[in-house]
Design a protein around this motif. Structure first.
Motif, short mmCIF file in Angstrom:
data_model
loop_
_atom_site.label_atom_id
_atom_site.label_comp_id
_atom_site.label_asym_id
_atom_site.label_seq_id
_atom_site.Cartn_x
_atom_site.Cartn_y
_atom_site.Cartn_z
N GLU A 1 42.80 -2.00 -30.98
CA GLU A 1 44.00 -1.70 -30.21
C GLU A 1 43.88 -0.38 -29.45
O GLU A 1 44.39 -0.25 -28.34
CB GLU A 1 45.21 -1.67 -31.13
CG GLU A 1 45.59 -3.04 -31.66
CD GLU A 1 46.64 -2.99 -32.75
OE1 GLU A 1 46.99 -1.88 -33.24
OE2 GLU A 1 47.11 -4.08 -33.15
N LYS A 2 43.18 0.57 -30.02
CA LYS A 2 43.05 1.89 -29.41
C LYS A 2 41.99 1.91 -28.31
O LYS A 2 42.18 2.55 -27.28
CB LYS A 2 42.67 2.92 -30.49
CG LYS A 2 42.54 4.32 -29.97
CD LYS A 2 42.23 5.30 -31.10
CE LYS A 2 42.08 6.71 -30.57
NZ LYS A 2 41.77 7.66 -31.63
N HIS A 3 40.89 1.19 -28.48
CA HIS A 3 39.74 1.35 -27.59
C HIS A 3 39.44 0.17 -26.66
O HIS A 3 38.66 0.33 -25.73
CB HIS A 3 38.49 1.65 -28.42
CG HIS A 3 38.57 2.94 -29.16
ND1 HIS A 3 38.46 4.17 -28.54
CD2 HIS A 3 38.77 3.20 -30.48
CE1 HIS A 3 38.57 5.12 -29.44
NE2 HIS A 3 38.77 4.57 -30.63
N LEU A 4 40.01 -0.98 -26.92
CA LEU A 4 39.68 -2.15 -26.10
C LEU A 4 40.89 -2.57 -25.26
O LEU A 4 41.98 -2.76 -25.78
CB LEU A 4 39.25 -3.32 -26.99
CG LEU A 4 38.04 -3.06 -27.88
CD1 LEU A 4 37.77 -4.27 -28.77
CD2 LEU A 4 36.81 -2.73 -27.06
N ASN A 5 40.67 -2.72 -23.97
CA ASN A 5 41.73 -3.15 -23.06
C ASN A 5 41.40 -4.57 -22.60
O ASN A 5 40.50 -4.78 -21.79
CB ASN A 5 41.82 -2.20 -21.87
CG ASN A 5 42.94 -2.57 -20.93
OD1 ASN A 5 43.56 -3.63 -21.04
ND2 ASN A 5 43.23 -1.69 -19.99
N ILE A 6 42.16 -5.52 -23.09
CA ILE A 6 41.87 -6.92 -22.79
C ILE A 6 41.98 -7.23 -21.29
O ILE A 6 41.34 -8.14 -20.79
CB ILE A 6 42.77 -7.86 -23.62
CG1 ILE A 6 42.20 -9.26 -23.62
CG2 ILE A 6 44.20 -7.84 -23.12
CD1 ILE A 6 42.68 -10.13 -24.73
N ASP A 7 42.78 -6.45 -20.56
CA ASP A 7 42.92 -6.66 -19.12
C ASP A 7 41.66 -6.28 -18.35
O ASP A 7 41.52 -6.65 -17.19
CB ASP A 7 44.11 -5.89 -18.58
CG ASP A 7 45.43 -6.40 -19.14
OD1 ASP A 7 45.52 -7.63 -19.39
OD2 ASP A 7 46.35 -5.59 -19.33
N GLU A 8 40.76 -5.55 -18.97
CA GLU A 8 39.52 -5.13 -18.31
C GLU A 8 38.30 -5.91 -18.80
O GLU A 8 37.19 -5.62 -18.41
CB GLU A 8 39.29 -3.64 -18.54
CG GLU A 8 40.35 -2.76 -17.90
CD GLU A 8 40.14 -1.29 -18.18
OE1 GLU A 8 39.22 -0.94 -18.93
OE2 GLU A 8 40.92 -0.48 -17.65
N LEU B 1 46.34 -21.55 -19.43
CA LEU B 1 46.60 -20.30 -20.17
C LEU B 1 46.67 -19.10 -19.22
O LEU B 1 46.68 -17.95 -19.66
CB LEU B 1 45.48 -20.08 -21.20
CG LEU B 1 45.41 -21.11 -22.32
CD1 LEU B 1 44.15 -20.92 -23.14
CD2 LEU B 1 46.65 -21.02 -23.20
N ASN B 2 46.71 -19.39 -17.91
CA ASN B 2 46.80 -18.36 -16.86
C ASN B 2 45.57 -17.48 -16.74
O ASN B 2 45.66 -16.32 -16.35
CB ASN B 2 48.06 -17.50 -17.04
CG ASN B 2 49.31 -18.30 -16.81
OD1 ASN B 2 49.38 -19.14 -15.92
ND2 ASN B 2 50.32 -18.07 -17.63
N TYR B 3 44.41 -18.03 -17.10
CA TYR B 3 43.15 -17.31 -16.88
C TYR B 3 42.65 -17.62 -15.48
O TYR B 3 42.74 -18.78 -15.02
CB TYR B 3 42.08 -17.73 -17.89
CG TYR B 3 42.29 -17.18 -19.28
CD1 TYR B 3 42.16 -15.81 -19.53
CD2 TYR B 3 42.61 -18.01 -20.34
CE1 TYR B 3 42.34 -15.31 -20.80
CE2 TYR B 3 42.80 -17.51 -21.62
CZ TYR B 3 42.66 -16.15 -21.83
OH TYR B 3 42.84 -15.65 -23.09
N LYS B 4 42.11 -16.63 -14.81
CA LYS B 4 41.45 -16.85 -13.54
C LYS B 4 40.07 -17.42 -13.85
O LYS B 4 39.31 -16.83 -14.61
CB LYS B 4 41.32 -15.53 -12.78
CG LYS B 4 40.63 -15.66 -11.45
CD LYS B 4 40.50 -14.32 -10.75
CE LYS B 4 39.73 -14.46 -9.46
NZ LYS B 4 39.52 -13.14 -8.84
N VAL B 5 39.74 -18.56 -13.26
CA VAL B 5 38.48 -19.23 -13.55
C VAL B 5 37.56 -19.13 -12.33
O VAL B 5 37.96 -19.47 -11.24
CB VAL B 5 38.71 -20.72 -13.90
CG1 VAL B 5 37.39 -21.42 -14.13
CG2 VAL B 5 39.61 -20.84 -15.13
N ILE B 6 36.37 -18.64 -12.56
CA ILE B 6 35.36 -18.53 -11.51
C ILE B 6 34.18 -19.40 -11.95
O ILE B 6 33.59 -19.18 -13.00
CB ILE B 6 34.89 -17.08 -11.31
CG1 ILE B 6 36.08 -16.20 -10.93
CG2 ILE B 6 33.79 -17.01 -10.27
CD1 ILE B 6 35.77 -14.72 -10.97
#
Length: 48
Positions: free
Chosen positions: A13-20, A39-44
């Motif tokens: 929770e402190k060190h990992l940013n799921i948005d990145e 699930l609202n994931y951008k798929v490439i």
């Protein structure tokens, strides 16, 4: 010394940013792509 699940959770929770983060999914695109988009994931699509 083993790390407890609670300590691991606090660290994450402190060190990992799921948005990145990036996620790599390998499998049948016809099946997986609609599920990930639902699930609202951008798929490439990436083909070798």
């Amino acid at each position: 010394m083993p790390i407890s699940a609670k300590r691991n959770q606090r660290f994450s929770e402190k060190h990992l940013n799921i948005d990145e983060m990036l996620m790599v999914v390998v499998g049948d695109a016809k099946v997986l792509k609609p599920q990930l988009e639902a699930l609202n994931y951008k798929v490439i699509d990436f083909k070798l």
